[in-house]
Design a protein around this motif. Structure first.
Motif, PDB file in Angstrom:
ATOM      1  N   GLN A 321       0.810   2.407   1.782  1.00 24.17           N
ATOM      2  CA  GLN A 321       0.162   2.147   3.064  1.00 24.17           C
ATOM      3  C   GLN A 321       1.108   2.225   4.252  1.00 24.17           C
ATOM      4  O   GLN A 321       0.687   2.536   5.374  1.00 24.17           O
ATOM      5  N   SER A 322       2.385   1.937   4.034  1.00 24.81           N
ATOM      6  CA  SER A 322       3.348   1.993   5.141  1.00 24.81           C
ATOM      7  C   SER A 322       4.753   1.985   4.563  1.00 24.81           C
ATOM      8  O   SER A 322       4.962   1.550   3.430  1.00 24.81           O
ATOM      9  N   ALA A 323       5.685   2.471   5.347  1.00 28.15           N
ATOM     10  CA  ALA A 323       7.082   2.463   4.927  1.00 28.15           C
ATOM     11  C   ALA A 323       7.963   2.466   6.167  1.00 28.15           C
ATOM     12  O   ALA A 323       7.580   2.981   7.228  1.00 28.15           O
ATOM     13  N   VAL A 324       9.129   1.867   6.036  1.00 30.11           N
ATOM     14  CA  VAL A 324      10.109   1.823   7.131  1.00 30.11           C
ATOM     15  C   VAL A 324      11.464   2.219   6.579  1.00 30.11           C
ATOM     16  O   VAL A 324      11.846   1.793   5.480  1.00 30.11           O
ATOM     17  N   TYR A 325      12.157   3.073   7.309  1.00 26.84           N
ATOM     18  CA  TYR A 325      13.563   3.352   7.009  1.00 26.84           C
ATOM     19  C   TYR A 325      14.383   2.921   8.221  1.00 26.84           C
ATOM     20  O   TYR A 325      14.091   3.281   9.361  1.00 26.84           O
ATOM     21  N   CYS A 385      -0.703  -7.244  10.235  1.00 21.02           N
ATOM     22  CA  CYS A 385      -1.455  -6.151  10.867  1.00 21.02           C
ATOM     23  C   CYS A 385      -0.548  -4.980  11.231  1.00 21.02           C
ATOM     24  O   CYS A 385      -0.883  -3.823  10.963  1.00 21.02           O
ATOM     25  N   SER A 386       0.601  -5.258  11.827  1.00 22.73           N
ATOM     26  CA  SER A 386       1.455  -4.152  12.275  1.00 22.73           C
ATOM     27  C   SER A 386       2.015  -3.358  11.107  1.00 22.73           C
ATOM     28  O   SER A 386       2.306  -2.158  11.241  1.00 22.73           O
ATOM     29  N   ALA A 387       2.166  -3.974   9.934  1.00 15.45           N
ATOM     30  CA  ALA A 387       2.647  -3.262   8.748  1.00 15.45           C
ATOM     31  C   ALA A 387       1.520  -2.540   8.025  1.00 15.45           C
ATOM     32  O   ALA A 387       1.724  -2.033   6.923  1.00 15.45           O
ATOM     33  N   ASN A 388       0.346  -2.488   8.641  1.00 17.61           N
ATOM     34  CA  ASN A 388      -0.809  -1.791   8.077  1.00 17.61           C
ATOM     35  C   ASN A 388      -1.347  -2.488   6.834  1.00 17.61           C
ATOM     36  O   ASN A 388      -1.853  -1.849   5.917  1.00 17.61           O
ATOM     37  N   HIS A 389      -1.256  -3.799   6.846  1.00 21.03           N
ATOM     38  CA  HIS A 389      -1.842  -4.595   5.764  1.00 21.03           C
ATOM     39  C   HIS A 389      -2.632  -5.762   6.353  1.00 21.03           C
ATOM     40  O   HIS A 389      -2.345  -6.933   6.051  1.00 21.03           O
ATOM     41  N   PRO A 390      -3.653  -5.476   7.174  1.00 15.94           N
ATOM     42  CA  PRO A 390      -4.438  -6.591   7.737  1.00 15.94           C
ATOM     43  C   PRO A 390      -5.130  -7.422   6.674  1.00 15.94           C
ATOM     44  O   PRO A 390      -5.498  -8.566   6.933  1.00 15.94           O
ATOM     45  N   GLU A 391      -5.298  -6.869   5.462  1.00 14.98           N
ATOM     46  CA  GLU A 391      -5.922  -7.656   4.394  1.00 14.98           C
ATOM     47  C   GLU A 391      -5.093  -8.877   4.033  1.00 14.98           C
ATOM     48  O   GLU A 391      -5.634  -9.864   3.513  1.00 14.98           O
ATOM     49  N   LEU A 392      -3.789  -8.851   4.337  1.00 17.40           N
ATOM     50  CA  LEU A 392      -2.936  -9.984   4.006  1.00 17.40           C
ATOM     51  C   LEU A 392      -3.122 -11.149   4.984  1.00 17.40           C
ATOM     52  O   LEU A 392      -2.544 -12.212   4.786  1.00 17.40           O
ATOM     53  N   GLN A 393      -3.923 -10.947   6.025  1.00 17.02           N
ATOM     54  CA  GLN A 393      -4.250 -12.033   6.945  1.00 17.02           C
ATOM     55  C   GLN A 393      -5.675 -12.543   6.715  1.00 17.02           C
ATOM     56  O   GLN A 393      -6.099 -13.513   7.331  1.00 17.02           O
ATOM     57  N   ARG A 717      21.328   4.392  16.330  1.00 18.05           N
ATOM     58  CA  ARG A 717      20.703   3.904  15.100  1.00 18.05           C
ATOM     59  C   ARG A 717      19.590   4.858  14.667  1.00 18.05           C
ATOM     60  O   ARG A 717      18.710   5.196  15.455  1.00 18.05           O
ATOM     61  N   ARG A 718      19.635   5.310  13.421  1.00 19.63           N
ATOM     62  CA  ARG A 718      18.580   6.152  12.871  1.00 19.63           C
ATOM     63  C   ARG A 718      17.497   5.283  12.246  1.00 19.63           C
ATOM     64  O   ARG A 718      17.787   4.254  11.641  1.00 19.63           O
ATOM     65  N   ALA A 719      16.254   5.733  12.387  1.00 10.58           N
ATOM     66  CA  ALA A 719      15.135   4.973  11.834  1.00 10.58           C
ATOM     67  C   ALA A 719      13.933   5.884  11.690  1.00 10.58           C
ATOM     68  O   ALA A 719      13.852   6.940  12.327  1.00 10.58           O
ATOM     69  N   ALA A 720      13.030   5.486  10.848  1.00 12.62           N
ATOM     70  CA  ALA A 720      11.765   6.192  10.675  1.00 12.62           C
ATOM     71  C   ALA A 720      10.738   5.228  10.117  1.00 12.62           C
ATOM     72  O   ALA A 720      11.084   4.209   9.508  1.00 12.62           O
ATOM     73  N   PHE A 721       9.476   5.555  10.335  1.00 13.89           N
ATOM     74  CA  PHE A 721       8.421   4.735   9.756  1.00 13.89           C
ATOM     75  C   PHE A 721       7.180   5.586   9.570  1.00 13.89           C
ATOM     76  O   PHE A 721       6.988   6.603  10.252  1.00 13.89           O
ATOM     77  N   THR A 722       6.366   5.209   8.611  1.00  8.61           N
ATOM     78  CA  THR A 722       5.077   5.850   8.403  1.00  8.61           C
ATOM     79  C   THR A 722       3.992   4.801   8.436  1.00  8.61           C
ATOM     80  O   THR A 722       4.109   3.727   7.857  1.00  8.61           O
ATOM     81  N   GLN A 723       2.945   5.116   9.169  1.00 11.03           N
ATOM     82  CA  GLN A 723       1.701   4.362   9.208  1.00 11.03           C
ATOM     83  C   GLN A 723       1.886   2.901   9.586  1.00 11.03           C
ATOM     84  O   GLN A 723       1.258   2.015   8.989  1.00 11.03           O
ATOM     85  N   LEU A 724       2.738   2.618  10.561  1.00  8.09           N
ATOM     86  CA  LEU A 724       2.647   1.310  11.200  1.00  8.09           C
ATOM     87  C   LEU A 724       1.366   1.307  12.020  1.00  8.09           C
ATOM     88  O   LEU A 724       0.942   2.333  12.554  1.00  8.09           O
ATOM     89  N   ARG A 725       0.759   0.148  12.107  1.00  7.29           N
ATOM     90  CA  ARG A 725      -0.577   0.041  12.711  1.00  7.29           C
ATOM     91  C   ARG A 725      -0.490  -0.592  14.088  1.00  7.29           C
ATOM     92  O   ARG A 725       0.172  -1.625  14.278  1.00  7.29           O
ATOM     93  N   ALA A 726      -1.167   0.021  15.031  1.00  9.46           N
ATOM     94  CA  ALA A 726      -1.287  -0.511  16.380  1.00  9.46           C
ATOM     95  C   ALA A 726      -2.721  -0.958  16.607  1.00  9.46           C
ATOM     96  O   ALA A 726      -3.628  -0.571  15.854  1.00  9.46           O
ATOM     97  N   PRO A 727      -2.986  -1.795  17.623  1.00 11.12           N
ATOM     98  CA  PRO A 727      -4.357  -2.207  17.909  1.00 11.12           C
ATOM     99  C   PRO A 727      -5.280  -1.011  18.065  1.00 11.12           C
ATOM    100  O   PRO A 727      -4.896   0.046  18.557  1.00 11.12           O
TER     101      PRO A 727
END
Length: 800
Positions: A321-325, A385-393, A717-727
């Protein structure tokens, strides 16, 4: 190799989703893969240094040494809940009576009632369900132990190594391995034992001495199946069943517990211990013991291999559902661990995390594993929510809006003589108030909890949820505050008496005294947001326009945020022992109450005019200028969120790095206390669960209606992310190579207008959608009407 291959495949999917085109493999992905597990060779001599497993209902913690490894059990609904006060504690006087005395000029009595005694050891609390102990290499010379927590399939493996020098006295020793998991979808704990050589070990299972509770009973159901049953007050019970699946084993039950032997390894192959847990709530009209035994039967029918396969499939789906590097390995690992622990500690049908998450092996846990609503509860769920797991709330939303609602209504009526509902600053598992004055007079918890229901709607766009759950809760919360607000001669609505969380001043003769005041910054910000959100919800539901107008009128009539000497302060007026004065507290304070308008509220941030943004930054630096005396892990993570909102990338990363260095225990659980301090470690979960939220704020923000990618990423700083969730259900994926954005993609779950801050400053930008839509624009804010399910790629126009 299977593990590595799976994550290489996911890496390729991430790169494809980002639309990244790279001539050489992305440097750093190998380090990223390594962070998807945590390995230690140090014995965990105390359970808080162990590794945790869980499915939101049942939790397990694995700790120990080469000679003895333990698996401690817990369950979300097994509590000692008996209380002499059926609906929780109350103050000696009502809020109205106390406020009238304060407004009449009385102050001295606040000190007299403002320091309640220590909690009772018999207070409501989560109970440990006992521990399975395995004597893997007892009495044998050992060279060490390796314990590994694999995040992607939620297993903890232990290898204990005997000395390879045993041949000199005729012994052929071989390592012994143990793998443990808590099944993702059933209350089954599997423990698998194996070795190259045949091993014969002893095991035991028992619950700690129950103290004031009745003793548990242990019985043998079959030669290889034993059950512990424990009756609790208020007609509640629970049971733990232990089944040994091995060619050779023995099981006996005594008044002290279950115990036995098991032979495994070599030609006999592995052995499996199956533990199942059931409460009376699970069993319904049956007994908890019968329910636990039925779970064992189901597990035996399915087989251990099928259970493991289903378990791994659930977790692989979760991680997709989401990933962060993030190219700081410690921070990257803490992000993964925080999200893993959140998913392990709560599910929609169970409970939100308490102060110890789901895991407690203390006889009397710190603060009784309760729910603190003046930061700890909220911080634990900031990342959902921001990690794309609103079910955890969802469990939190359900408990607030349904399970605990009547208790909140009763608390509002009995303690405040107010309509609507009021949330105490801390509650037990049933939502009943714990403790009394003075922390009970903190007025922020109700609006702060309501914010999370609002986020659940904003991040999912579920209109039925807004209509049936969120808006009714906002209505009752507004009714409570509307009753307490007092309109002054200046036309503003004032909060005449409240407490800015944990704020104190030195007391003459030593010690400290809690300080109360008028118009706290935290209350003003949260209540203003509550009424604004209620108005927006009313509009979204198409209700009578006059309803929204009334809510907006209250929000607009709240006073401005209190400031003094150019920075935000805790109160417009603080009731100090020496007299009333602006609520400035120039000393170290762990709770950034006065900075709540920045985060989690949105009054001040990168979207603000320059003067207001500078006010926020000056206030943040002023708060930190007094040092870190009595600081906590949760405070540092909170500060990192605030710094990220202000674009203070270096400060945000520094706070998270210190959290990793000084507040993470041996198995990556978080400590309330500084591990280098004098008080010793104390396990508390919210710093760990809040950690991903701070990193998410550094990588993606949607404040003021504008999306910003990498708003608080330190230079280089290098970084990447997939499918972080915004409002609005906007899923964002992006990559940054240390100098600039290299890939950016958005996808929406609902049709909406998107506003995106140009990620390529000063360049002409091309927006290209899978539906053929193309937009070329030089504007600082890229705006377009996005359609659901369409992938939108944003890139410099010159690169097309």
């Amino acid at each position: 190799m299977e593990e590595l291959g799976m994550w290489v495949k996911q890496t390729q999917q991430i790169e494809h989703a980002l639309g990244a085109t790279m001539d050489t493999p992305w440097q750093g992905w190998s380090e990223h893969l390594a962070q998807l597990r945590h390995e230690t060779t140090a014995p965990a001599l105390h359970w808080i240094d162990g590794h945790v497993l869980g499915n939101g209902d049942v939790g397990a913690v694995v700790w120990g040494s080469a000679e003895r490894v333990s698996v401690g059990l817990s369950k979300h609904d097994v509590y000692e809940l008996s209380s002499s006060m059926p609906h929780g504690t109350r103050w000696q006087s009502s809020y109205s009576e106390i406020r009238e005395r304060v407004m009449a000029g009385e102050r001295a009595f606040l000190a007299e009632i403002g320091n309640h005694g220590a909690p009772s050891p018999g207070q409501q609390m989560q109970l440990s369900l006992g521990a399975l102990s395995l004597e893997l290499l007892r009495g044998q010379p050992t060279t060490g132990i390796t314990r590994r927590l694999s995040f992607h399939d939620a297993t903890c493996s232990v290898q204990v190594d005997p000395t390879p020098f045993g041949w000199t006295w005729g012994m052929d020793y071989a390592p012994v391995t143990m793998e443990c998991l808590v099944h993702a979808e059933s209350n089954v704990v599997l423990v698998r034992l194996d070795s190259r050589l045949s091993q014969h070990i002893t095991w035991s299972y028992a619950r700690p001495t129950p103290g004031t509770l009745v003793e548990p009973t242990y019985s043998e159901y079959e030669t290889d199946l034993g059950v512990m049953t424990h009756e609790l007050p208020e007609e509640q019970d629970y049971a733990v069943a232990v089944h040994v699946a091995a060619p050779e084993s023995m099981l006996i039950a005594t008044p002290l517990g279950l115990s036995g032997t098991v032979t495994f390894g070599g030609a006999q192959g592995p052995a499996t211990l199956i533990m199942t847990i059931a409460s009376g709530r699970d069993a319904g009209e049956d007994t908890a013991a019968a329910c636990a035994v039925a779970l064992v039967d189901d597990a035996r029918t399915l087989g251990a291999d099928a259970l493991r396969a289903a378990h791994r499939a659930w977790w692989q789906s979760f991680w997709a559902q989401s990933a962060v590097y993030y190219d700081d390995p410690a921070l990257n690992q803490a992000w993964v661990m925080g999200l893993y622990a959140l998913a392990s500690s709560t599910r929609p049908h169970t409970s939100p995390p308490n102060l110890q998450g789901l895991w407690n092996q203390y006889d009397i846990p710190p603060w009784h594993t309760d729910y603190h609503f003046n930061v700890n509860m909220q911080e634990s769920l900031w990342a959902a929510c921001s990690a794309n797991h609103p079910e955890l709330q969802e469990s939190f939303v359900r408990c607030l809006a349904t399970d605990w609602r009547d208790e909140f209504r009763r608390f509002a009526e009995e303690q405040f003589a107010a309509p609507g509902l009021a949330i105490p600053f801390c509650t037990d598992w049933r939502g009943r108030a714990i403790g009394g004055w003075p922390l009970g007079v903190e007025l922020c918890p109700t609006a702060w909890a309501a914010q999370h229901l609002w986020w659940q709607w904003r991040f999912t766009g579920d209109l039925a949820l807004l209509r049936d759950t969120v808006y009714p809760f906002l209505e009752e919360s507004c009714a409570f505050y509307r009753h307490l607000l007092v309109r002054g001669a200046d036309g503003d609505y004032h909060i005449e008496l409240s407490h800015s969380p944990e704020q104190v001043c030195p007391r003459e003769g030593g010690g400290s005294q809690l300080i109360f005041g008028r118009d706290p910054a935290i209350d003003i910000a949260l209540v203003r947001e509550l009424f604004t959100n209620a108005a927006t919800a009313s509009d979204a539901l198409g209700l009578d326009a006059s309803v929204a107008e009334e809510y907006r009128a209250v929000a607009q009539a709240l006073p401005p945020l209190p400031t003094h000497q150019g920075v935000l302060v805790d109160y417009a007026t603080a009731f100090f022992p020496w007299g009333d004065a602006p609520g400035m507290f120039p000393w170290s304070h762990r709770h950034p109450s006065r900075l709540v308008p920045i985060f989690p509220c949105e009054e001040i941030g990168l979207h603000s005019p320059a003067e207001q943004l500078q006010l926020g930054r000056d206030s943040f630096h002023e708060f930190r200028s007094y040092g870190t005396m009595d600081s906590t892990g949760w405070s540092l993570v909170f500060q990192a969120c605030i710094a990220a909102r202000l674009g203070l990338a270096v400060e945000a990363e520094e706070a998270l790095r210190v959290t990793c260095e000084r507040f993470l225990l041996g198995g990556l659980l978080s400590s309330h206390n500084d591990l280098q301090g004098a008080h010793g470690p104390l396990f508390q979960i919210e710093a760990l669960l809040g950690f991903p939220a701070a990193m998410n704020e550094m990588l993606l923000q949607a404040v003021g209606g504008v999306l910003r990618v990498f708003p608080a990423l330190p230079a280089g700083r290098r970084a990447a992310f997939t499918q972080l969730r915004a409002p609005g259900g906007v899923l964002v994926s992006a990559a940054h190579d240390g100098t600039g954005v290299t890939a950016l993609q958005l996808r929406c779950e609902q049709a909406q207008v998107i506003q995106l801050l140009n990620p390529y400053p000063g360049e002409m930008v091309m927006l290209r959608g899978d539906d053929g839509v193309e937009v070329v624009t030089p504007t600082p804010i890229i705006t377009w009407s996005a359609q659901p399910g369409v992938n939108y790629h944003i890139m410099p126009a010159g690169s097309c």
